[in-house]
Design a protein around this motif. Structure first.
Motif, PDB file in Angstrom:
ATOM      1  N   GLN A   1       0.814  -1.218   0.000  1.00  0.00           N
ATOM      2  CA  GLN A   1       0.000   0.000   0.000  1.00  0.00           C
ATOM      3  C   GLN A   1       0.852   1.275   0.000  1.00  0.00           C
ATOM      4  O   GLN A   1       0.955   1.942  -1.025  1.00  0.00           O
ATOM      5  CB  GLN A   1      -0.947  -0.022   1.210  1.00  0.00           C
ATOM      6  CG  GLN A   1      -1.919  -1.197   1.150  1.00  0.00           C
ATOM      7  CD  GLN A   1      -2.865  -1.255   2.333  1.00  0.00           C
ATOM      8  OE1 GLN A   1      -2.785  -0.474   3.271  1.00  0.00           O
ATOM      9  NE2 GLN A   1      -3.773  -2.215   2.302  1.00  0.00           N
ATOM     10  N   GLN A   2       1.462   1.615   1.123  1.00  0.00           N
ATOM     11  CA  GLN A   2       2.182   2.889   1.210  1.00  0.00           C
ATOM     12  C   GLN A   2       3.471   2.883   0.389  1.00  0.00           C
ATOM     13  O   GLN A   2       3.759   3.830  -0.356  1.00  0.00           O
ATOM     14  CB  GLN A   2       2.519   3.216   2.674  1.00  0.00           C
ATOM     15  CG  GLN A   2       1.409   2.941   3.675  1.00  0.00           C
ATOM     16  CD  GLN A   2       0.252   3.937   3.567  1.00  0.00           C
ATOM     17  OE1 GLN A   2       0.225   4.798   2.698  1.00  0.00           O
ATOM     18  NE2 GLN A   2      -0.712   3.808   4.449  1.00  0.00           N
ATOM     19  N   ALA A   3       4.270   1.833   0.552  1.00  0.00           N
ATOM     20  CA  ALA A   3       5.586   1.803  -0.097  1.00  0.00           C
ATOM     21  C   ALA A   3       5.504   1.901  -1.621  1.00  0.00           C
ATOM     22  O   ALA A   3       6.259   2.676  -2.231  1.00  0.00           O
ATOM     23  CB  ALA A   3       6.339   0.540   0.324  1.00  0.00           C
ATOM     24  N   PRO A   4       4.640   1.139  -2.285  1.00  0.00           N
ATOM     25  CA  PRO A   4       4.568   1.263  -3.746  1.00  0.00           C
ATOM     26  C   PRO A   4       4.164   2.663  -4.212  1.00  0.00           C
ATOM     27  O   PRO A   4       4.650   3.139  -5.244  1.00  0.00           O
ATOM     28  CB  PRO A   4       3.515   0.221  -4.139  1.00  0.00           C
ATOM     29  CG  PRO A   4       3.536  -0.782  -3.038  1.00  0.00           C
ATOM     30  CD  PRO A   4       3.801   0.016  -1.802  1.00  0.00           C
ATOM     31  N   VAL A   5       3.297   3.327  -3.460  1.00  0.00           N
ATOM     32  CA  VAL A   5       2.883   4.682  -3.833  1.00  0.00           C
ATOM     33  C   VAL A   5       4.075   5.636  -3.743  1.00  0.00           C
ATOM     34  O   VAL A   5       4.310   6.455  -4.643  1.00  0.00           O
ATOM     35  CB  VAL A   5       1.724   5.162  -2.929  1.00  0.00           C
ATOM     36  CG1 VAL A   5       1.463   6.647  -3.147  1.00  0.00           C
ATOM     37  CG2 VAL A   5       0.463   4.362  -3.226  1.00  0.00           C
ATOM     38  N   LEU A   6       4.852   5.528  -2.677  1.00  0.00           N
ATOM     39  CA  LEU A   6       6.028   6.378  -2.528  1.00  0.00           C
ATOM     40  C   LEU A   6       7.054   6.101  -3.626  1.00  0.00           C
ATOM     41  O   LEU A   6       7.685   7.022  -4.146  1.00  0.00           O
ATOM     42  CB  LEU A   6       6.653   6.167  -1.147  1.00  0.00           C
ATOM     43  CG  LEU A   6       5.840   6.712   0.029  1.00  0.00           C
ATOM     44  CD1 LEU A   6       6.383   6.188   1.342  1.00  0.00           C
ATOM     45  CD2 LEU A   6       5.832   8.237   0.018  1.00  0.00           C
ATOM     46  N   ALA A   7       7.202   4.823  -3.987  1.00  0.00           N
ATOM     47  CA  ALA A   7       8.118   4.469  -5.072  1.00  0.00           C
ATOM     48  C   ALA A   7       7.627   5.041  -6.400  1.00  0.00           C
ATOM     49  O   ALA A   7       8.407   5.567  -7.196  1.00  0.00           O
ATOM     50  CB  ALA A   7       8.267   2.950  -5.155  1.00  0.00           C
ATOM     51  N   ALA A   8       6.321   4.959  -6.633  1.00  0.00           N
ATOM     52  CA  ALA A   8       5.757   5.501  -7.873  1.00  0.00           C
ATOM     53  C   ALA A   8       5.889   7.013  -7.928  1.00  0.00           C
ATOM     54  O   ALA A   8       5.992   7.606  -9.001  1.00  0.00           O
ATOM     55  CB  ALA A   8       4.287   5.099  -7.993  1.00  0.00           C
ATOM     56  N   ALA A   9       5.915   7.644  -6.747  1.00  0.00           N
ATOM     57  CA  ALA A   9       6.063   9.107  -6.678  1.00  0.00           C
ATOM     58  C   ALA A   9       7.505   9.537  -6.894  1.00  0.00           C
ATOM     59  O   ALA A   9       7.788  10.739  -6.936  1.00  0.00           O
ATOM     60  CB  ALA A   9       5.554   9.613  -5.336  1.00  0.00           C
ATOM     61  N   GLY A  10       8.435   8.576  -7.007  1.00  0.00           N
ATOM     62  CA  GLY A  10       9.808   8.903  -7.353  1.00  0.00           C
ATOM     63  C   GLY A  10      10.851   8.600  -6.306  1.00  0.00           C
ATOM     64  O   GLY A  10      12.035   8.892  -6.502  1.00  0.00           O
ATOM     65  N   ALA A  11      10.455   7.987  -5.192  1.00  0.00           N
ATOM     66  CA  ALA A  11      11.409   7.661  -4.134  1.00  0.00           C
ATOM     67  C   ALA A  11      12.040   6.295  -4.372  1.00  0.00           C
ATOM     68  O   ALA A  11      11.494   5.444  -5.080  1.00  0.00           O
ATOM     69  CB  ALA A  11      10.717   7.678  -2.774  1.00  0.00           C
ATOM     70  N   SER A  12      13.219   6.097  -3.777  1.00  0.00           N
ATOM     71  CA  SER A  12      13.865   4.787  -3.739  1.00  0.00           C
ATOM     72  C   SER A  12      13.495   4.164  -2.397  1.00  0.00           C
ATOM     73  O   SER A  12      13.915   4.650  -1.344  1.00  0.00           O
ATOM     74  CB  SER A  12      15.381   4.933  -3.855  1.00  0.00           C
ATOM     75  OG  SER A  12      16.025   3.689  -3.676  1.00  0.00           O
ATOM     76  N   VAL A  13      12.706   3.102  -2.423  1.00  0.00           N
ATOM     77  CA  VAL A  13      12.041   2.609  -1.217  1.00  0.00           C
ATOM     78  C   VAL A  13      12.531   1.223  -0.810  1.00  0.00           C
ATOM     79  O   VAL A  13      12.695   0.334  -1.651  1.00  0.00           O
ATOM     80  CB  VAL A  13      10.510   2.573  -1.427  1.00  0.00           C
ATOM     81  CG1 VAL A  13       9.802   2.031  -0.185  1.00  0.00           C
ATOM     82  CG2 VAL A  13       9.984   3.972  -1.762  1.00  0.00           C
TER      83      VAL A  13
END
Length: 269
Positions: free
Chosen positions: A79-91
């Protein structure tokens, strides 16, 4: 006759909670349903939200995540991690449950995201070197470990100078009341347990066995001295604080005060 202390020692709460969350993930509970490709595509276009509490997080707490290294701590589930990765972060997602981590891995592979998963205990981040991350994102989960202070000290260690810890947890008042259904029906809040609270110490043998047999996670109610004071003791400066009402009250107390708490803590040096 076995004492309560002996009983507490014999229960491996971490192993049990790992199994409980694996079961939750396989059952696709609320916190184990992976986000859709449509939502990920929106996040890639800059339209996204993440949650420390039920309401979307104030993005000023996160800042621009593009290019940032983010540790999603004990927050697997796709849920949270994939969204942050899609927003451009290295997660990196770090969680005790292999099945929860599989949800993040599935979304990353499905949607081409830069995301790594590692299984482990949130109190031990020895898999990471000092000053590795810009952000540690830690939504409500530390009530599954008996001592929250190692979570704060390890988060501080792995954050870069100027890095931020975003954490949420329950107001510990939710743990003190008797859970007698008749009291709840009659609108009575009857204090029974003292803080810090632990299932393995405060519940009777029948109640504990029921949780073990049903593979329900064992929980711990920490004091505010450990939940907030522990962050300060670890070296953080609290730069943001918010409370929020429970939108779906589980306990009677939820109807009378905000029982979600979230903090933004900054590593200054």
């Amino acid at each position: 006759m076995k004492t309560e202390n002996m009983q507490e020692k014999e229960i491996n709460f971490l192993q049990h909670n790992e199994s409980a969350w694996n079961k939750q993930a396989l059952a696709q509970n609320e916190w184990s349903k992976a986000v859709s490709t449509e939502l990920i595509n929106d996040a890639k276009e800059g339209k996204w939200d993440v949650h420390l509490t039920p309401k979307p997080l104030n993005k000023e707490w996160l800042g621009d995540v593009r290019g940032k290294k983010i540790l999603c701590l004990a927050s697997a589930g796709g849920q949270q991690a994939p969204v942050l990765a899609a927003a451009g972060a290295s997660v990196v997602v770090f969680d005790i449950s292999e099945e929860q981590l599989k949800q993040d891995k599935m979304v990353a592979e499905r949607d081409g995201l830069l995301l790594q998963t590692i299984q482990g205990d949130m109190r031990n981040l020895s898999a990471f070197e000092d000053e590795t991350f810009d952000i540690v994102f830690h939504p409500i989960s530390n009530h599954y470990v008996e001592d929250v202070n190692p979570v704060w000290t390890e988060a501080y260690r792995v954050l870069k100078k100027g890095g931020i810890l975003l954490a949420s947890f329950f107001n510990p008042v939710v743990f003190i009341a008797d859970r007698n259904p008749q009291d709840i029906e009659n609108g009575i809040i009857r204090p029974k347990y003292t803080l810090p609270y632990t299932d393995v110490k405060d519940l009777d043998k029948t109640q504990i066995n029921r949780k073990l047999e049903n593979n329900e996670a064992l929980v711990f109610g920490h004091t505010l001295s450990d939940l907030i004071g522990g962050q300060l003791k670890a070296g953080f400066m609290i730069g943001g604080f918010t409370e929020e009402m429970q939108p779906n009250p589980r306990f009677l107390i939820d109807q009378y005060l905000p029982t979600f708490i979230a903090t933004k803590a900054v590593k200054l040096s």
